[in-house]
Scaffold this motif. Structure first.
Motif, PDB file in Angstrom:
ATOM      1  N   GLU A   1      57.931  27.528  77.579  1.00 51.18           N
ATOM      2  CA  GLU A   1      56.647  26.887  77.322  1.00 51.18           C
ATOM      3  C   GLU A   1      56.793  25.866  76.205  1.00 51.18           C
ATOM      4  OE1 GLU A   1      53.146  25.488  77.543  1.00 51.18           O
ATOM      5  OE2 GLU A   1      53.697  27.132  78.912  1.00 51.18           O
ATOM      6  N   LYS A   2      56.575  24.591  76.522  1.00 48.41           N
ATOM      7  CA  LYS A   2      56.798  23.526  75.544  1.00 48.41           C
ATOM      8  C   LYS A   2      55.838  23.623  74.368  1.00 48.41           C
ATOM      9  CE  LYS A   2      58.904  20.122  78.611  1.00 48.41           C
ATOM     10  NZ  LYS A   2      59.050  21.016  79.763  1.00 48.41           N
TER      11      LYS A   2
ATOM     12  N   TYR B   1      55.190  26.206  72.614  1.00 49.12           N
ATOM     13  CA  TYR B   1      55.857  26.966  71.570  1.00 49.12           C
ATOM     14  C   TYR B   1      56.843  26.087  70.806  1.00 49.12           C
ATOM     15  CZ  TYR B   1      54.013  31.061  74.025  1.00 49.12           C
ATOM     16  OH  TYR B   1      53.181  31.983  74.618  1.00 49.12           O
TER      17      TYR B   1
ATOM     18  N   PHE C   1      54.900  23.613  68.637  1.00 52.32           N
ATOM     19  CA  PHE C   1      54.256  24.316  67.516  1.00 52.32           C
ATOM     20  C   PHE C   1      55.291  24.646  66.445  1.00 52.32           C
ATOM     21  CE2 PHE C   1      53.186  28.298  65.348  1.00 52.32           C
ATOM     22  CZ  PHE C   1      51.978  27.942  64.769  1.00 52.32           C
ATOM     23  N   ALA C   2      56.477  25.112  66.860  1.00 48.33           N
ATOM     24  CA  ALA C   2      57.538  25.427  65.896  1.00 48.33           C
ATOM     25  C   ALA C   2      57.953  24.170  65.128  1.00 48.33           C
ATOM     26  CB  ALA C   2      58.742  26.031  66.614  1.00 48.33           C
TER      27      ALA C   2
END
Length: 256
Positions: free
Chosen positions: A220-221, A223, A226-227
């Motif tokens: 899932e891009k 994630y 967000f990181a």
């Protein structure tokens, strides 16, 4: 190819255009970072030209791919199958898988090399060190990674809207925004060594993601981004803290 301009009379079209433009800008951030870092190996007077050419090439790649959607769809068909130890069924290798695998490995290798260069203390070309590279060689590397990033961008566009004209306009608008701010991003990354190292680490992470996608292991891009955003915020806070930090002077009471 026939373009139907009547779709712009529908308000939903403008919503789709703005949404896709925003998504293209987000997906293009990693491309800007890569171009900024690799172009930094050129003499200072050629860096702006190199960034502009790199982003224009990315724009041409994406428009060309959008006009060849049927070909892109065909890349999802298996070219051959292989038996991998960790899979219960034969793995069908597609043209898209090969492109993502090559691009991911290239991104991992290039970013790792750049990190190694920084840790060895080699200076950039404009500072008179060993890091110089030919303009043609830099542009060739930009073309290679542009193709990979363009596939990711186009596949996202196809999933959001089904009108090629809207896709092309969104790509053009997003590239205009990135061209306008590419210099600011490049200066910020290159003037802050810790940000540059963080950006290279992000590129390695994106390279790993591309390799996993080549083996049909979708990540899932959201994630990933967000990181990246969280790490960037922490590093910006650390930068502000370092600027405000003052050395501690110990005082001997007998001299006070």
């Amino acid at each position: 190819m026939h373009f139907d301009f009547s779709v712009f009379s529908n308000p939903q079209t403008w919503v789709s255009l703005l949404t896709l433009t925003f998504m293209e800008i987000v997906l293009g951030i990693d491309n800007i970072i890569f171009i900024s870092i690799i172009v930094n190996r050129l003499p200072r007077e050629l860096q702006k030209r190199g960034r502009s050419i790199g982003l224009v090439l990315a724009l041409l790649c994406r428009i060309g791919l959008l006009l060849s959607i049927s070909w892109i769809v065909g890349l999802k068909a298996a070219l051959f199958t292989v038996n991998l130890p960790w899979m219960t069924e034969p793995f069908g290798v597609t043209g898209r898988d090969l492109i993502l695998l090559a691009g991911g490995l290239f991104l991992i290798g290039k970013s790792t090399t750049e990190i190694h260069t920084k840790l060895q203390g080699e200076e950039e070309h404009e500072e008179g060190g060993k890091g110089g590279a030919s303009f043609g060689g830099i542009i060739f590397q930009i073309i290679l990674i542009d193709i990979v990033f363009s596939f990711d961008s186009i596949l996202t566009a196809v999933g959001l809207v089904d009108n090629v004209l809207i896709m092309i306009l969104a790509v053009v608008l997003s590239m205009g925004v990135m061209l306008a701010f590419s210099g600011v991003v490049a200066d910020f990354v290159n003037k802050n060594p810790t940000i540059k190292m963080l950006a290279l680490s992000f590129l390695i992470m994106i390279g790993v993601m591309l390799v996993m996608e080549a083996f049909h292991k979708e990540i899932e891009k959201g994630y990933i981004y967000f990181a990246m955003f969280f790490s960037l915020i922490v590093e910006v806070l650390n930068m502000r803290l370092r600027k405000k930090a003052t050395p501690v002077h110990l005082r001997d009471s007998q001299y006070d």
